[in-house]
Scaffold this motif. Structure first.
Motif, PDB file in Angstrom:
ATOM      1  N   GLU A 253      -6.289  -0.347   6.052  1.00 18.72           N
ATOM      2  CA  GLU A 253      -6.939  -0.959   5.464  1.00 18.72           C
ATOM      3  C   GLU A 253      -6.029  -1.956   5.145  1.00 18.72           C
ATOM      4  O   GLU A 253      -5.227  -1.273   3.690  1.00 18.72           O
ATOM      5  CB  GLU A 253      -8.328  -1.411   4.106  1.00 18.72           C
ATOM      6  CG  GLU A 253      -9.237  -0.513   5.201  1.00 18.72           C
ATOM      7  CD  GLU A 253     -10.009  -1.013   6.629  1.00 18.72           C
ATOM      8  OE1 GLU A 253      -9.748  -2.150   6.701  1.00 18.72           O
ATOM      9  OE2 GLU A 253     -10.771  -0.443   6.692  1.00 18.72           O
ATOM     10  N   PRO A 254      -6.021  -3.653   5.436  1.00 15.97           N
ATOM     11  CA  PRO A 254      -4.339  -4.203   4.647  1.00 15.97           C
ATOM     12  C   PRO A 254      -4.818  -4.309   2.717  1.00 15.97           C
ATOM     13  O   PRO A 254      -6.262  -4.164   2.843  1.00 15.97           O
ATOM     14  CB  PRO A 254      -4.722  -5.387   5.054  1.00 15.97           C
ATOM     15  CG  PRO A 254      -6.736  -5.140   6.105  1.00 15.97           C
ATOM     16  CD  PRO A 254      -6.838  -4.010   5.990  1.00 15.97           C
TER      17      PRO A 254
ATOM     18  N   GLY B 160       1.056  -1.083   0.154  1.00 19.41           N
ATOM     19  CA  GLY B 160      -0.197   0.187   0.382  1.00 19.41           C
ATOM     20  C   GLY B 160       0.555   0.766  -0.076  1.00 19.41           C
ATOM     21  O   GLY B 160       1.936   0.980  -0.817  1.00 19.41           O
ATOM     22  N   LEU B 161       0.394   2.135   0.403  1.00 18.05           N
ATOM     23  CA  LEU B 161       1.174   3.448   0.531  1.00 18.05           C
ATOM     24  C   LEU B 161       2.271   3.234   1.587  1.00 18.05           C
ATOM     25  O   LEU B 161       1.817   3.167   3.010  1.00 18.05           O
ATOM     26  CB  LEU B 161       0.549   4.589   1.580  1.00 18.05           C
ATOM     27  CG  LEU B 161       0.651   6.354   1.646  1.00 18.05           C
ATOM     28  CD1 LEU B 161       0.497   6.710   0.124  1.00 18.05           C
ATOM     29  CD2 LEU B 161      -0.031   6.875   1.746  1.00 18.05           C
ATOM     30  N   THR B 162       3.675   3.515   0.947  1.00 19.67           N
ATOM     31  CA  THR B 162       5.162   2.967   1.657  1.00 19.67           C
ATOM     32  C   THR B 162       5.660   4.162   1.573  1.00 19.67           C
ATOM     33  O   THR B 162       5.403   5.318   0.778  1.00 19.67           O
ATOM     34  CB  THR B 162       5.697   1.603   1.505  1.00 19.67           C
ATOM     35  OG1 THR B 162       4.167   0.958   1.408  1.00 19.67           O
ATOM     36  CG2 THR B 162       6.407   1.016   1.545  1.00 19.67           C
TER      37      THR B 162
ATOM     38  N   SER C   3      18.113   2.756   6.366  1.00 20.87           N
ATOM     39  CA  SER C   3      17.099   3.957   5.960  1.00 20.87           C
ATOM     40  C   SER C   3      15.721   2.253   6.425  1.00 20.87           C
ATOM     41  O   SER C   3      16.174   1.387   6.732  1.00 20.87           O
ATOM     42  CB  SER C   3      16.512   3.342   4.882  1.00 20.87           C
ATOM     43  OG  SER C   3      16.879   2.321   4.213  1.00 20.87           O
ATOM     44  N   ALA C   4      14.406   2.806   7.022  1.00 17.88           N
ATOM     45  CA  ALA C   4      13.772   2.605   7.677  1.00 17.88           C
ATOM     46  C   ALA C   4      12.147   2.273   6.199  1.00 17.88           C
ATOM     47  O   ALA C   4      12.219   3.798   5.860  1.00 17.88           O
ATOM     48  CB  ALA C   4      12.788   3.082   8.832  1.00 17.88           C
ATOM     49  N   ARG C   5      11.942   1.513   6.150  1.00 16.36           N
ATOM     50  CA  ARG C   5      10.490   1.032   5.600  1.00 16.36           C
ATOM     51  C   ARG C   5       9.401   1.220   6.233  1.00 16.36           C
ATOM     52  O   ARG C   5       9.264  -0.476   7.008  1.00 16.36           O
ATOM     53  CB  ARG C   5      10.661   0.610   4.075  1.00 16.36           C
ATOM     54  CG  ARG C   5      10.028   0.389   3.413  1.00 16.36           C
ATOM     55  CD  ARG C   5      10.058  -0.357   1.599  1.00 16.36           C
ATOM     56  NE  ARG C   5      10.884   0.109   1.003  1.00 16.36           N
ATOM     57  CZ  ARG C   5      12.060   0.181   0.075  1.00 16.36           C
ATOM     58  NH1 ARG C   5      11.811  -1.875  -0.068  1.00 16.36           N
ATOM     59  NH2 ARG C   5      12.724   0.734  -0.443  1.00 16.36           N
ATOM     60  N   TYR C   6       7.934   2.311   5.883  1.00 18.81           N
ATOM     61  CA  TYR C   6       6.985   2.228   6.416  1.00 18.81           C
ATOM     62  C   TYR C   6       5.967   1.649   5.423  1.00 18.81           C
ATOM     63  O   TYR C   6       5.925   2.426   4.625  1.00 18.81           O
ATOM     64  CB  TYR C   6       6.986   3.200   7.138  1.00 18.81           C
ATOM     65  CG  TYR C   6       7.590   3.593   8.043  1.00 18.81           C
ATOM     66  CD1 TYR C   6       7.484   3.249   9.679  1.00 18.81           C
ATOM     67  CD2 TYR C   6       8.278   4.219   8.092  1.00 18.81           C
ATOM     68  CE1 TYR C   6       8.923   3.690  10.795  1.00 18.81           C
ATOM     69  CE2 TYR C   6       9.779   5.246   8.673  1.00 18.81           C
ATOM     70  CZ  TYR C   6      10.156   4.366  10.062  1.00 18.81           C
ATOM     71  OH  TYR C   6      10.699   4.968  10.873  1.00 18.81           O
ATOM     72  N   GLY C   7       5.521  -0.002   5.467  1.00 20.58           N
ATOM     73  CA  GLY C   7       4.350  -0.071   4.342  1.00 20.58           C
ATOM     74  C   GLY C   7       2.795  -0.132   5.124  1.00 20.58           C
ATOM     75  O   GLY C   7       2.530  -0.173   6.642  1.00 20.58           O
ATOM     76  N   GLN C   8       1.619  -0.320   4.408  1.00 23.29           N
ATOM     77  CA  GLN C   8       0.235  -0.376   5.294  1.00 23.29           C
ATOM     78  C   GLN C   8      -0.368   1.021   5.789  1.00 23.29           C
ATOM     79  O   GLN C   8      -1.016   1.311   6.837  1.00 23.29           O
ATOM     80  CB  GLN C   8      -0.173  -1.851   5.553  1.00 23.29           C
ATOM     81  CG  GLN C   8       0.463  -2.416   5.234  1.00 23.29           C
ATOM     82  CD  GLN C   8      -0.264  -3.539   4.265  1.00 23.29           C
ATOM     83  OE1 GLN C   8      -1.030  -2.561   3.729  1.00 23.29           O
ATOM     84  NE2 GLN C   8       0.013  -4.450   4.158  1.00 23.29           N
TER      85      GLN C   8
END
Length: 264
Positions: free
Chosen positions: A234-235, A194-196, A206-211
């Motif tokens: 929402e998933p 999703g939006l990441t 680096s850090a990646r944050y998803g959903q």
């Protein structure tokens, strides 16, 4: 006379046999008719079930597309609002910079002109301390742990595969905090996560944050450790069985590393 009696007897027997055959044939045709009707009903039910399944899939796809379009529209509206706010601040800054205090003259000394000056905040140099513990992005149970040594079972996909991230259970609208300070390297939409948002924390980390949803930062902006960088969405269809969650990935030189070794 005797022959006539035999003939009559055999004629009657023939009629009986014929009648029995007709009754049996009638029952047989009736059985075939009902069997055919039952097959048609089963085929009709199978078609209806297939149509229901197809309709459910189309509805899921439509909902997912609508959610993605809504997220894009919201992100675009927020970005536009931020641009307007920045332009307004720049205009105010220019007005302040153009104000010149009057020159005060007396018999003894002349005071120089004083011009109000403003300067943009200076972002600190990025440096990631690998020895220090990272703060957790949110409080939630680990649904799927990081594992690049052996495959992990993904229930939604019904398959085993490697997992380069930690999947943390979280309710929709739960705020997500930055685990460390850094600069936003990208904000993009992925079919899987999703939006990441990806944040460059310095020294190759680096850090990646998803959903996510409602991300307030754009590419190139600075984030402080612990600052809210978005909320749980929402998933995606890749995690419909697991439920709403945060996809958190930690990387060193663009290669995934185990976040659990750094989180406090």
């Amino acid at each position: 006379m005797r022959n006539k009696k035999f003939a009559v007897f055999f004629n009657r027997k023939s009629y009986i046999v014929a009648a029995v055959i007709m009754v049996v044939a009638a029952f047989g045709m009736l059985g075939l008719y009902y069997a055919g009707q039952e097959r048609e009903q089963e085929e009709q039910m199978a078609k209806e079930r297939q149509q229901q399944i197809q309709q459910a899939r189309e509805e899921d796809a439509a909902r997912e597309q609508a959610a993605q379009e809504k997220a894009k529209a919201q992100a675009a509206a927020e970005a536009k609002a931020r641009i307007k706010e920045q332009e307004k601040e720049e205009e105010e800054t220019e007005e302040v910079s153009g104000i010149i205090e009057p020159v005060v003259e007396d018999d003894f000394m002349d005071e120089p002109e004083v011009v109000a000056e403003t300067s943009a905040p200076v972002e600190p140099e990025l440096h990631f301390d690998a020895a220090a513990d990272l703060s957790w992005p949110l409080q939630g149970n680990v649904i799927l742990n990081y594992n690049m040594d052996q495959t992990v079972y993904f229930a939604t996909l019904d398959q085993y595969k490697y997992n380069p991230a930690v999947i943390l259970q979280a309710a929709v609208n739960t705020p997500v905090n930055a685990v460390a300070s850094g600069t936003v390297a990208s904000v993009e939409t992925s079919e899987e996560t999703g939006l990441t948002m990806t944040v460059d924390m310095g020294d190759g980390y680096s850090a990646r944050y998803g959903q996510l949803k409602e991300v307030p930062k754009n590419q190139g902006e600075y984030v402080e450790s612990g600052e809210i960088i978005g909320y749980i969405s929402e998933p995606t269809k890749y995690y419909s069985v697991e439920g709403s969650n945060l996809y958190f990935q930690l990387m060193k030189d663009d290669q995934p590393v185990n976040p659990m070794e750094y989180l406090e």
